[in-house]
Motif scaffolding. Structure first.
Motif, PDB file in Angstrom:
ATOM      1  N   GLU A 195      -8.297   1.181 -21.604  1.00 48.05           N
ATOM      2  CA  GLU A 195      -8.089   1.116 -23.042  1.00 48.05           C
ATOM      3  C   GLU A 195      -6.626   0.840 -23.373  1.00 48.05           C
ATOM      4  OE1 GLU A 195     -11.376   4.177 -24.767  1.00 48.05           O
ATOM      5  OE2 GLU A 195      -9.812   5.072 -23.543  1.00 48.05           O
ATOM      6  N   SER A 196      -6.409   0.409 -24.585  1.00 49.47           N
ATOM      7  CA  SER A 196      -5.048   0.159 -25.060  1.00 49.47           C
ATOM      8  C   SER A 196      -4.879   0.791 -26.434  1.00 49.47           C
ATOM      9  CB  SER A 196      -4.777  -1.347 -25.160  1.00 49.47           C
ATOM     10  OG  SER A 196      -4.793  -1.958 -23.885  1.00 49.47           O
ATOM     11  N   TYR A 197      -3.679   1.259 -26.689  1.00 52.45           N
ATOM     12  CA  TYR A 197      -3.384   1.763 -28.030  1.00 52.45           C
ATOM     13  C   TYR A 197      -2.013   1.292 -28.467  1.00 52.45           C
ATOM     14  CZ  TYR A 197      -0.509   5.584 -26.032  1.00 52.45           C
ATOM     15  OH  TYR A 197       0.440   6.331 -25.371  1.00 52.45           O
ATOM     16  N   GLY A 198      -1.818   1.319 -29.760  1.00 49.75           N
ATOM     17  CA  GLY A 198      -0.565   0.876 -30.353  1.00 49.75           C
ATOM     18  C   GLY A 198      -0.656   1.093 -31.845  1.00 49.75           C
ATOM     19  N   ILE A 199      -0.120   0.154 -32.603  1.00 49.19           N
ATOM     20  CA  ILE A 199      -0.206   0.222 -34.060  1.00 49.19           C
ATOM     21  C   ILE A 199      -1.197  -0.834 -34.530  1.00 49.19           C
ATOM     22  CG2 ILE A 199       1.044  -0.034 -36.229  1.00 49.19           C
ATOM     23  CD1 ILE A 199       3.562   0.920 -34.749  1.00 49.19           C
ATOM     24  N   GLU A 203       7.335 -11.580 -36.203  1.00 48.55           N
ATOM     25  CA  GLU A 203       8.733 -11.141 -36.266  1.00 48.55           C
ATOM     26  C   GLU A 203       8.870  -9.641 -36.026  1.00 48.55           C
ATOM     27  OE1 GLU A 203      10.952 -12.687 -39.692  1.00 48.55           O
ATOM     28  OE2 GLU A 203       9.301 -14.099 -40.010  1.00 48.55           O
ATOM     29  N   ILE A 204       7.787  -8.917 -36.112  1.00 44.76           N
ATOM     30  CA  ILE A 204       7.838  -7.466 -35.846  1.00 44.76           C
ATOM     31  C   ILE A 204       7.754  -7.265 -34.339  1.00 44.76           C
ATOM     32  CG2 ILE A 204       6.852  -5.210 -36.339  1.00 44.76           C
ATOM     33  CD1 ILE A 204       5.514  -6.390 -38.796  1.00 44.76           C
ATOM     34  N   ASN A 205       8.894  -7.265 -33.682  1.00 45.81           N
ATOM     35  CA  ASN A 205       8.916  -7.089 -32.228  1.00 45.81           C
ATOM     36  C   ASN A 205       9.965  -6.066 -31.787  1.00 45.81           C
ATOM     37  OD1 ASN A 205      11.256  -8.508 -32.634  1.00 45.81           O
ATOM     38  ND2 ASN A 205      10.782 -10.159 -31.193  1.00 45.81           N
ATOM     39  N   LEU A 212       5.702   7.383 -25.143  1.00 44.51           N
ATOM     40  CA  LEU A 212       6.765   6.373 -25.185  1.00 44.51           C
ATOM     41  C   LEU A 212       8.090   6.875 -24.623  1.00 44.51           C
ATOM     42  CD1 LEU A 212       6.283   3.445 -26.187  1.00 44.51           C
ATOM     43  CD2 LEU A 212       4.546   5.043 -26.999  1.00 44.51           C
ATOM     44  N   PRO A 213       8.626   8.027 -25.070  1.00 41.52           N
ATOM     45  CA  PRO A 213       9.874   8.495 -24.466  1.00 41.52           C
ATOM     46  C   PRO A 213       9.733   8.834 -22.984  1.00 41.52           C
ATOM     47  CG  PRO A 213       8.974  10.158 -25.963  1.00 41.52           C
ATOM     48  CD  PRO A 213       8.203   8.889 -26.194  1.00 41.52           C
ATOM     49  N   ILE A 214       8.540   9.256 -22.567  1.00 42.44           N
ATOM     50  CA  ILE A 214       8.312   9.522 -21.142  1.00 42.44           C
ATOM     51  C   ILE A 214       8.335   8.219 -20.367  1.00 42.44           C
ATOM     52  CG2 ILE A 214       6.679  10.430 -19.445  1.00 42.44           C
ATOM     53  CD1 ILE A 214       5.640  12.304 -21.669  1.00 42.44           C
ATOM     54  N   TYR A 215       7.655   7.210 -20.889  1.00 42.34           N
ATOM     55  CA  TYR A 215       7.595   5.897 -20.237  1.00 42.34           C
ATOM     56  C   TYR A 215       8.995   5.325 -20.007  1.00 42.34           C
ATOM     57  CZ  TYR A 215       7.178   0.802 -19.970  1.00 42.34           C
ATOM     58  OH  TYR A 215       7.320  -0.524 -19.609  1.00 42.34           O
ATOM     59  N   TYR A 216       9.795   5.342 -21.042  1.00 45.74           N
ATOM     60  CA  TYR A 216      11.122   4.738 -20.906  1.00 45.74           C
ATOM     61  C   TYR A 216      12.036   5.559 -19.994  1.00 45.74           C
ATOM     62  CZ  TYR A 216      10.439   0.808 -24.004  1.00 45.74           C
ATOM     63  OH  TYR A 216      10.014  -0.391 -24.533  1.00 45.74           O
ATOM     64  N   GLU A 217      11.893   6.876 -19.978  1.00 39.84           N
ATOM     65  CA  GLU A 217      12.688   7.687 -19.047  1.00 39.84           C
ATOM     66  C   GLU A 217      12.253   7.437 -17.607  1.00 39.84           C
ATOM     67  OE1 GLU A 217      13.699  12.383 -18.124  1.00 39.84           O
ATOM     68  OE2 GLU A 217      13.436  11.736 -20.207  1.00 39.84           O
ATOM     69  N   TYR A 218      10.942   7.389 -17.375  1.00 38.33           N
ATOM     70  CA  TYR A 218      10.446   7.100 -16.029  1.00 38.33           C
ATOM     71  C   TYR A 218      10.899   5.717 -15.572  1.00 38.33           C
ATOM     72  CZ  TYR A 218       7.143  11.084 -15.947  1.00 38.33           C
ATOM     73  OH  TYR A 218       6.562  12.338 -15.922  1.00 38.33           O
ATOM     74  N   MET A 223      -3.042  -5.852 -33.580  1.00 38.38           N
ATOM     75  CA  MET A 223      -2.400  -4.716 -32.922  1.00 38.38           C
ATOM     76  C   MET A 223      -0.959  -5.059 -32.557  1.00 38.38           C
ATOM     77  SD  MET A 223      -5.305  -2.890 -30.507  1.00 38.38           S
ATOM     78  CE  MET A 223      -4.390  -1.341 -30.440  1.00 38.38           C
ATOM     79  N   LEU A 224      -0.084  -4.081 -32.732  1.00 43.39           N
ATOM     80  CA  LEU A 224       1.325  -4.187 -32.366  1.00 43.39           C
ATOM     81  C   LEU A 224       1.677  -3.050 -31.409  1.00 43.39           C
ATOM     82  CD1 LEU A 224       2.923  -4.678 -35.909  1.00 43.39           C
ATOM     83  CD2 LEU A 224       2.754  -6.439 -34.129  1.00 43.39           C
ATOM     84  N   PRO A 225       2.677  -3.250 -30.562  1.00 44.25           N
ATOM     85  CA  PRO A 225       3.166  -2.128 -29.743  1.00 44.25           C
ATOM     86  C   PRO A 225       3.810  -1.058 -30.620  1.00 44.25           C
ATOM     87  CG  PRO A 225       3.882  -4.241 -28.837  1.00 44.25           C
ATOM     88  CD  PRO A 225       3.340  -4.517 -30.208  1.00 44.25           C
ATOM     89  N   ILE A 226       3.971   0.125 -30.067  1.00 44.08           N
ATOM     90  CA  ILE A 226       4.692   1.193 -30.748  1.00 44.08           C
ATOM     91  C   ILE A 226       6.168   1.056 -30.376  1.00 44.08           C
ATOM     92  CG2 ILE A 226       4.982   3.681 -31.007  1.00 44.08           C
ATOM     93  CD1 ILE A 226       2.042   3.991 -30.169  1.00 44.08           C
ATOM     94  N   TYR A 227       6.972   0.622 -31.321  1.00 46.44           N
ATOM     95  CA  TYR A 227       8.393   0.417 -31.062  1.00 46.44           C
ATOM     96  C   TYR A 227       9.184   1.667 -31.418  1.00 46.44           C
ATOM     97  CZ  TYR A 227       7.072  -4.521 -30.852  1.00 46.44           C
ATOM     98  OH  TYR A 227       6.483  -5.716 -30.515  1.00 46.44           O
ATOM     99  N   ILE A 228      10.162   2.018 -30.553  1.00 44.86           N
ATOM    100  CA  ILE A 228      10.965   3.218 -30.796  1.00 44.86           C
ATOM    101  C   ILE A 228      12.465   2.931 -30.772  1.00 44.86           C
ATOM    102  CG2 ILE A 228       9.166   4.719 -29.860  1.00 44.86           C
ATOM    103  CD1 ILE A 228      10.857   5.009 -27.302  1.00 44.86           C
ATOM    104  N   GLY A 229      12.838   1.663 -30.613  1.00 46.70           N
ATOM    105  CA  GLY A 229      14.259   1.317 -30.587  1.00 46.70           C
ATOM    106  C   GLY A 229      14.869   1.331 -29.197  1.00 46.70           C
ATOM    107  N   ALA A 230      14.051   1.203 -28.158  1.00 46.96           N
ATOM    108  CA  ALA A 230      14.552   1.171 -26.787  1.00 46.96           C
ATOM    109  C   ALA A 230      14.997  -0.242 -26.416  1.00 46.96           C
ATOM    110  CB  ALA A 230      13.462   1.639 -25.822  1.00 46.96           C
TER     111      ALA A 230
END
Length: 471
Positions: free
Chosen positions: A172-176, A199-201, A246-252, A331-338
């Motif tokens: 499965e996939s999730y996002g916005i 443009e929303i990337n 998301l914060p776990i993914y980017y830290e890993y 669907m869009l990814p969940i962006y957090i500013g990384a």
């Protein structure tokens, strides 16, 4: 006036149970009273015959393969699993019982059911952490047909010895999720900050768009940019688990690891960015989030009251046939500013691993493996999983059985050249960790707590819960 078709509540207050007994009647034999002078030998012969018949009946039952009891994790597919079990029973005569745990209660339901004499023969774990808890109940599935049908070992859950303890059955996939029509309506307004959804990337653009939609919601006929971020048990998993991934993914990713005994929280400021956006540019005030449900959020999106809705491909059944046309679902990814998030895809993976109860009888285990094989190889099973449940599966047998789910198609279109975000929330140390994080997030949203409490729940409690789980 808008008319919304009934949406099944994700926050069911009780588990749904469907006992689907095998069809067939008991045979009866006509009897005649014995003469008064019946000899003891005749009585002995009759008793022996009766014993033999009983033994034959028992052997027949064993040969039939026992019964199946499936404790299902996904309430949104409860009806489909019940119907599929009924088809199997009608076709084979084998009893299949399906119970679906209420949203957010699977672990406690599993503990309760496993303590019973008629425990589930088929259940689910969410990944390595779930396997660590239930490994003593997980049969080695290496010789099963369902494992042989698996397209890759990437979808098998193995223990330290290499035994196959679980098999993923849905990817499965999730996002916005977003409403293309409503976003186009916004883009047509004066001063819109984008000219096209592509443009929303990144987070900065997502925030600028959401802020502007929120300002113009009255003119656009909306209640908010985002649906409500409810924190009852039917909805809070979207944030304390899926968003926290998301914060776990980017830290890993930064550290080059796949799990840890002590998270550092390097990206918690980014986590705060996206959560703040969810609770400010929304259909409701943050002070009422404790009473908002998953059904509320699905309804708001389905009725066209909000443009954005964090959820996954599984949510199609809750929003279809209402105000949002299939062709308007994106669907869009969940962006957090990384850094580098412009190349980020949706969060894709599985936390749904079938496990067979190794403590079940041999007959029940055989019946369970036979049922799983039928599910992934028969026309009925494959049609149900793909078309009715809307699953993308990891089995080689599904080449001609693809889901007619516009959210799946939207995900596949978006992720062609992107790097999917892995599901690292399966490494969260415990349910208690999630619950404490969720409570801290709600307190922060309502203004009765601060973000430092969220950081404490995220970082300090990770170490505590990991130690407790691995002591």
């Amino acid at each position: 006036m808008k008319n919304m078709k009934r949406i099944a509540a994700l926050g069911m207050t009780a588990a749904m149970i469907s006992s689907l007994a095998a069809c067939g009647g008991s045979s009866s034999t006509a009897t005649t009273a014995a003469p008064a002078d019946t000899t003891a030998a005749a009585a002995t012969t009759a008793a022996a015959a009766e014993t033999t018949a009983a033994a034959a009946e028992a052997a027949k039952d064993d040969a039939a393969g026992g019964k199946v009891y499936y404790l299902n994790f996904k309430p949104e597919q409860a009806d489909q699993w019940t119907a599929l079990a009924k088809k199997y029973t009608e076709e084979t005569g084998v009893q299949v019982d399906v119970q679906t745990a209420a949203s957010g209660t699977y672990e406690q339901t599993l503990k309760s059911e496993m303590a019973k004499s008629d425990a589930p023969t088929l259940f689910q774990v969410n990944g390595p952490v779930g396997l660590a808890t239930w490994k003593d109940y997980c049969d080695d599935m290496k010789d099963s047909a369902v494992y042989k049908d698996l397209s890759s070992d990437d979808y098998a859950l193995k223990d330290a010895d290499g035994a196959i303890r679980g098999i993923a059955y849905v990817i499965e996939s999730y996002g916005i999720i977003y409403n293309k029509k409503l976003l186009a309506d916004y883009i047509a307004t004066d001063g819109a900050v984008i000219k096209d959804a592509s443009e929303i990337n990144n987070f900065a653009t997502l925030k600028a768009v959401a802020d502007d939609i929120q300002k113009k919601k009255g003119d656009l006929g909306l209640e908010g940019a985002f649906t409500s971020a409810g924190f009852d048990s039917s909805s809070d998993w979207r944030f304390k688990t899926h968003l926290a991934n998301l914060p776990i993914y980017y830290e890993y990713k930064e550290k080059g690891i796949s799990s840890t005994d002590a998270i550092e929280g390097t990206y918690l400021d980014n986590f705060k960015n996206i959560f703040d956006l969810y609770i400010t540019d929304a259909t409701c005030e943050p002070t009422v989030l404790s009473s908002k449900t998953g059904e509320d959020a699905a309804s708001e999106f389905a009725l066209g009251e909000a443009v954005f809705y964090q959820n996954g491909t599984w949510a199609y059944g809750d929003i279809k046939d209402n105000e949002v046309a299939d062709e308007d679902l994106g669907m869009l990814p969940i962006y957090i500013g990384a850094d580098g998030e412009e190349n980020q895809g949706l969060c894709t993976g599985s936390e749904n691993y079938w496990c067979v109860n190794t403590k079940a009888s041999d007959a029940d285990k055989k019946a369970t493996y036979d049922f799983l094989q039928w599910v992934v190889e028969s026309d009925e099973g494959r049609t149900s999983l793909s078309s009715e449940m809307g699953f993308v599966t990891p089995f080689t047998t599904f080449a001609d059985y693809l889901p007619e789910n516009p959210l799946v198609k939207a995900e596949q279109e978006y992720d062609k050249d992107k790097t999917p975000v892995s599901w690292n929330f399966t490494t969260m140390p415990s349910e208690e960790w999630k619950n404490k994080l969720g409570s801290a997030m709600l307190e922060y949203a309502q203004g009765t707590g601060d973000w430092d409490a969220v950081k404490t729940a995220f970082v300090d409690n990770w170490k505590t819960e990991y130690a407790a789980a691995n002591s």
